[in-house]
Design a protein around this motif. Structure first.
Motif, mmCIF file in Angstrom:
data_model
loop_
_atom_site.group_PDB
_atom_site.id
_atom_site.type_symbol
_atom_site.label_atom_id
_atom_site.label_comp_id
_atom_site.label_asym_id
_atom_site.label_seq_id
_atom_site.Cartn_x
_atom_site.Cartn_y
_atom_site.Cartn_z
ATOM 1 N N ARG A 158 0.839 -1.204 0.000
ATOM 2 C CA ARG A 158 0.000 0.000 0.000
ATOM 3 C C ARG A 158 0.872 1.252 0.000
ATOM 4 N N ARG A 159 1.920 1.224 0.817
ATOM 5 C CA ARG A 159 2.796 2.400 0.883
ATOM 6 C C ARG A 159 3.535 2.602 -0.436
ATOM 7 N N LEU A 160 3.992 1.511 -1.016
ATOM 8 C CA LEU A 160 4.707 1.618 -2.290
ATOM 9 C C LEU A 160 3.790 2.136 -3.390
ATOM 10 N N GLU A 161 2.583 1.588 -3.429
ATOM 11 C CA GLU A 161 1.620 1.988 -4.465
ATOM 12 C C GLU A 161 1.216 3.437 -4.279
ATOM 13 N N PRO A 216 15.009 3.156 1.262
ATOM 14 C CA PRO A 216 15.741 1.893 1.468
ATOM 15 C C PRO A 216 15.114 1.027 2.554
ATOM 16 N N GLU A 217 14.625 1.696 3.602
ATOM 17 C CA GLU A 217 14.059 0.912 4.706
ATOM 18 C C GLU A 217 12.782 0.194 4.271
ATOM 19 N N TYR A 243 9.892 -4.557 2.651
ATOM 20 C CA TYR A 243 9.075 -5.158 1.589
ATOM 21 C C TYR A 243 9.715 -6.467 1.145
ATOM 22 N N ALA A 244 11.037 -6.405 0.936
ATOM 23 C CA ALA A 244 11.745 -7.604 0.482
ATOM 24 C C ALA A 244 11.684 -8.696 1.556
ATOM 25 N N ALA A 245 11.873 -8.290 2.782
ATOM 26 C CA ALA A 245 11.863 -9.269 3.877
ATOM 27 C C ALA A 245 10.489 -9.904 4.017
ATOM 28 N N HIS A 246 9.445 -9.060 3.930
ATOM 29 C CA HIS A 246 8.089 -9.579 4.102
ATOM 30 C C HIS A 246 7.713 -10.492 2.936
#
Lengths: 237, 713
Positions: free
Chosen positions: B139-142, B148-149, B154-157
């Protein structure tokens, strides 16, 4: 003047459904200062007569008058009071209160009577213990004494209230003859000293010999009455 | 009177000396009296304390002083549940009328509406939670955020979800080997398997960024339902006017989070319920081991149950690993190594194995490490403060109703925190209770009318309810079948709409009038002066009759149902035991005294002959036994007081069961010595002693002076 007057007294006991006559029409007068022995075989009625005179029992018929009072008319409480004030008891088996000391056993009737200070009581008790020769055992319990010593304590207890009459039911029966003789001597001495009337039952001829008068009982009836002092006076010297 | 005093003195002397003269007899009688007094003192002290504990627990948690409920009800009100589940109560249609009448009764301080029931709560699964986290990042990305954080999270999740997909695929692959590929449901199984295979491919995850929402929907709708550990748990709640509830029940407190804001919807979950049913199993077991060690003095080395918990904790490591995405897992491993003194390269799984392999020596340290290092990185409770949960219950109409409510906090009752009886209870707002109960509020009626306009949406809603009602396996199938027909975009939209309306509902503030005009099942009455309870109970009955309300009135003890009868039961047991004991004591004392009297017939006769009055003899005997009663009774009472004191010093009587926890109103019972208990015990033993001496006294009274003359030959 007689201290005890037994007039036409009968006493029946119920043994199951049969009536057992213990005394039949007995009459007896005991004067002040007498040292009277009642003699007779076992079951003749000696103890019954003593019980009636001692106000621990009441007659089926007739009158028993002790110190002027007709016992049949007195309530249980008044009889108890009469025993406390007028009569001293000496029992065949001594009957001391085992948990009390010699001193306390003798003091006991005085406490029941009340009305004296501790000092008065102590003087009286010690004097009597001295008189019956047992003063050094005042703090002992009855169980620590010999039979004769116990009977001396019982005599002291019987006399402590200065009763008009002392009743003794076979007082020597549980003692050897020497000790028994000593006890009778002691009783006689007390009788002489204070003029206290003694009535005691016995079937020991040696004991009877000490009496001032001897009443023989057989089958609930008085068989004879002898005045031993008079006889002694007549026969002796 | 001097004569009396002298006579009394010598008789007392004889009495005392007689006692001392037969120490064995006196000792036996004394022991009986002593034990009797001891039992009465300790028993009544404990019982009184239990009574006080119960009163505190019941009055302070749910009961209040009086309770009213509809007189036509089939069952009786049982606040803490009965043998057959919840009480069968007819509803009080309009609580405001009841309140108006009862508040006028003198000594009534407060009238609190209540509705107690059980409902099902979906606890979700780890998969859902991982997806939820990923969705947050998406949602935040969209929305255009970046950094970076966020990228790292996102990558970890995403990696977390991917790992779970793999685990799930492995699990189902094993299951497929033993299932029949030609069976009736083979087609559905095949489609499921294909979806799972797809989600496990590298391609799927490479393309994640191309269609983030689409991929998420796929995971949520096609893959997540395959993780079958979605579970329901039953929540016992009291629907109430929350503000009034907290005013009425001083023991209630929010331990985590906050109270439900005035007039709003929400739930406060019972803390003990959360501990037992919602907490991470490993954490719960650690708590239980600690409790058993600290409070019950158990040791791992020699207690089978504790050993089992340790074993289960080692086996439960997977549940913890599933919760951790790679970043957190790595961070945790780095912290754990020095804390556990492990070699630098040891992987997390081995570290956790080390952590949970507890012995009596290492346990306390490991417990601390778990809560200081591991727990902050985990979701400890399946339902936690701040979550919005769905509660479902069969309504009056027969359908399942469901409400979404925010968890504002955890609730506990002071002093009885750990009791399952009160601690299982959650508090729900009254409006949500009414929704679940199925009495239509005006608002709900309007909502249903609105829903009826869009028929399709309504059907889906119904289907889902049914699916979840009849079991997860079926539900997955039906859900999947529906999903196949429905455009996924529309579904997303519909879900967003639902969220919005739920948010509206959650934010709505109801007026006090709205709260009170409506259904309640029972009402608690709080009194100004609880000592006047009986009188007020009568007044309340009269007021109800006068107003024609048709309500039944019960006191707190009766309202507590089985639990309330516990003290009565204990009282009966103690009373019976005491009565039996003293009956036996009476016989023994009587026999001993008769024997003693018979042994002393000659002595008593002598005393009577030389002038002792009857009443003195009787008095002497009674003084003897009364002395035994008094001396040994006092000793027994003192010993009892000592026992009571000892129990307190030793930390009280531990509440080893839920019921006791509640009844003791705390983890242990601290009996308090009452003057009444001591006085009562003395009175009882004296009474029994004297009663048992009456017959021997009668024998003594009948002893005549003639007995003294009786010769021994």
């Amino acid at each position: 003047m007689s201290i005890v007057s037994v007039e036409h007294v009968s006493k029946d006991y119920m043994l199951g459904k049969t009536v057992v006559p213990a005394l039949r029409d007995v009459s007896l007068a005991v004067g002040k200062g007498e040292f009277l022995s009642i003699a007779g075989p076992s079951g003749s009625g000696k103890t019954t007569l003593l019980n009636l005179v001692g106000c621990v029992d009441t007659p089926t018929a007739g009158r028993v008058i002790v110190a002027g009072q007709d016992t049949a008319r007195l309530s249980e409480r008044a009889l108890t009071e009469l025993r406390l004030r007028t009569i001293g008891f000496i029992f065949q088996s001594f009957n001391l209160v085992s948990v009390l000391s010699v001193f306390q056993n003798v003091e006991f009737p005085l406490l029941l009577q009340g009305g004296q200070t501790r000092k008065e009581r102590a003087e009286r008790v010690l004097a009597l213990l001295d008189a019956v020769g047992i003063a050094e055992h005042a703090r002992h319990r009855p169980s620590e004494l010999s039979g004769g010593q116990r009977q001396r304590v019982a005599i002291a207890r019987a006399l402590v209230t200065r009763p008009a009459l002392v009743l003794a039911d076979e007082p020597t029966a549980n003692l050897d003859s020497e000790t028994g003789g000593n006890i009778i001597d002691l009783m006689k001495e007390m009788n002489r000293r204070d003029g206290t009337t003694f009535i005691f039952s016995t079937h020991d001829p040696k004991v009877m010999a000490h009496a001032s008068a001897l009443v023989r009982i057989e089958d609930g009836r008085i068989a004879s009455r002898e005045d031993l002092d008079a006889a002694r006076l007549a026969g002796g010297r | 009177m001097a004569p009396r005093r002298d006579a009394a003195r010598v008789l007392l002397r004889i009495a005392f000396r007689n006692l001392l003269a037969s120490p064995v007899r006196t000792g036996i009688l004394g022991a009986i009296v002593l034990v009797g007094a001891l039992i009465v003192v300790v028993g009544s002290s404990v019982l009184d304390s239990i009574d006080r504990g119960m009163r505190t627990s019941i009055q302070g948690s749910l009961g209040g002083h009086l309770q009213v409920y509809e007189a036509r009800s089939e069952g009786a009100l049982e606040l803490y549940g009965g043998l057959r589940g919840e009480s069968l109560l007819e509803p009080i249609e309009d609580f405001s009328k009841v309140k108006a009448v009862l508040e006028q009764v003198p000594n009534v301080k407060q009238v609190v509406p209540m509705g107690i029931d059980q409902a099902m709560v979906a606890t979700g699964n780890a998969f859902d939670l991982a997806l939820e986290r990923l969705r947050g990042d998406v949602r935040r990305l969209e929305a255009g955020e970046d950094g970076p954080e966020l990228r790292r999270d996102y990558a970890a999740h995403a990696a977390h979800v991917r790992r779970m997909v793999q685990l799930l695929r492995d699990e189902i692959a094993q299951a497929r080997e033993i299932s029949d590929p030609e069976g009736r449901e083979a087609a559905e199984r095949k489609s499921e398997w294909e979806a799972l295979q797809r989600a496990a491919t590298d391609a799927f995850w490479r393309d994640l960024d191309r269609d983030r929402y689409g991929s998420l929907e796929f995971l949520e709708n096609r893959v997540a339902p395959l993780a079958m550990d979605t579970a329901f748990t039953f929540l016992r709640y009291v629907g109430t006017d929350v503000d009034a509830f907290f005013r009425a029940f001083p023991l209630a407190e929010v331990v985590k989070g906050e109270r439900i804001p005035t007039g709003q919807r929400g739930v406060l979950v019972g803390k003990q319920y959360a501990e037992e049913w919602l907490k991470l199993k490993n954490a719960r077991r650690l708590d239980q081991i600690k409790d058993a060690r600290d409070r019950r003095g158990k040791r791992i080395a020699d207690d089978e149950e504790l050993q089992r918990w340790v074993r289960e904790n080692r086996a439960g490591i997977r549940e913890i690993l599933l919760q951790l995405d790679p970043i957190r897992a790595d961070a945790l491993a780095q912290e754990l190594r020095p804390a556990l003194g492990a070699p630098a390269a040891e992987p997390l799984e081995a570290l956790l194995g080390r952590l949970f392999a507890a012995t009596d020596e290492s346990f306390d340290g490991q417990y601390r490490i778990f809560y200081d290092v591991v727990a902050p990185k985990l979701r400890l409770y399946q339902i936690d403060v701040g979550d919005t949960i769905t509660i479902k219950a069969p309504s009056k109409s027969g359908y399942f109703s469901s409400v979404n409510v925010k968890v504002y906090g955890f609730l506990q009752f002071k002093g009885i925190e750990r009791s399952g009886i009160a601690g299982m209870m959650s508090v729900l707002d009254l409006m949500s209770f009414r929704d679940l109960y199925g009495y239509l509020t005006a608002e709900k009626a309007a909502e249903i009318r609105a829903l009826q306009k869009s028929m399709g949406a309504r059907e889906i809603d119904r289907e889902r309810a049914e699916a979840e009602l009849f079991g997860a396996a079926d539900g997955a199938l039906v859900g999947e079948a529906r999903v196949a027909e429905i455009d996924e975009g529309a579904l997303v939209k519909r879900r967003e709409e639902e969220r919005a309306s739920a948010a509206d509902l959650a934010a709505h503030v109801y007026s006090q009038e709205e709260l009170e005009h409506g259904v309640a099942l029972n009402a608690a009455l709080i009194l100004d002066d609880p000592r006047l309870l009986r009188r007020t109970e009568g007044d309340v009955r009269k007021a109800i009759a006068d107003a024609g309300l048709g309500l039944k009135v019960v006191d707190w003890q009766e309202a507590a149902g089985l639990v309330g009868q516990f003290v009565t039961l204990l009282r009966v047991v103690l009373f019976t035991a005491v009565v039996i004991f003293f009956a036996i004591a009476l016989v023994i004392i009587n026999n001993a005294m008769v024997m003693a009297t018979l042994q002393r017939v000659k002595e008593i006769g002598t005393m009577r002959a030389i002038g002792t009055q009857r009443r003195f003899v009787v008095t002497m005997l009674l003084v003897e036994i009364a002395t035994v009663g008094l001396v040994f009774g006092l000793a027994g009472a003192a010993l009892g007081a000592g026992v009571v004191w000892g129990i307190r010093v030793a930390g009280g009587i531990p509440a080893v069961t839920d019921l006791l926890y509640f009844v003791f109103s705390g983890p242990a019972l601290f009996p308090r010595l009452g003057a009444l208990a001591v006085g009562g015990s003395l009175a009882v033993v004296l009474l029994v002693a004297i009663l048992s001496a009456l017959y021997p006294a009668l024998i003594a009274m009948r002893v005549t002076p003639v007995e003294a003359m009786a010769t021994e030959d």
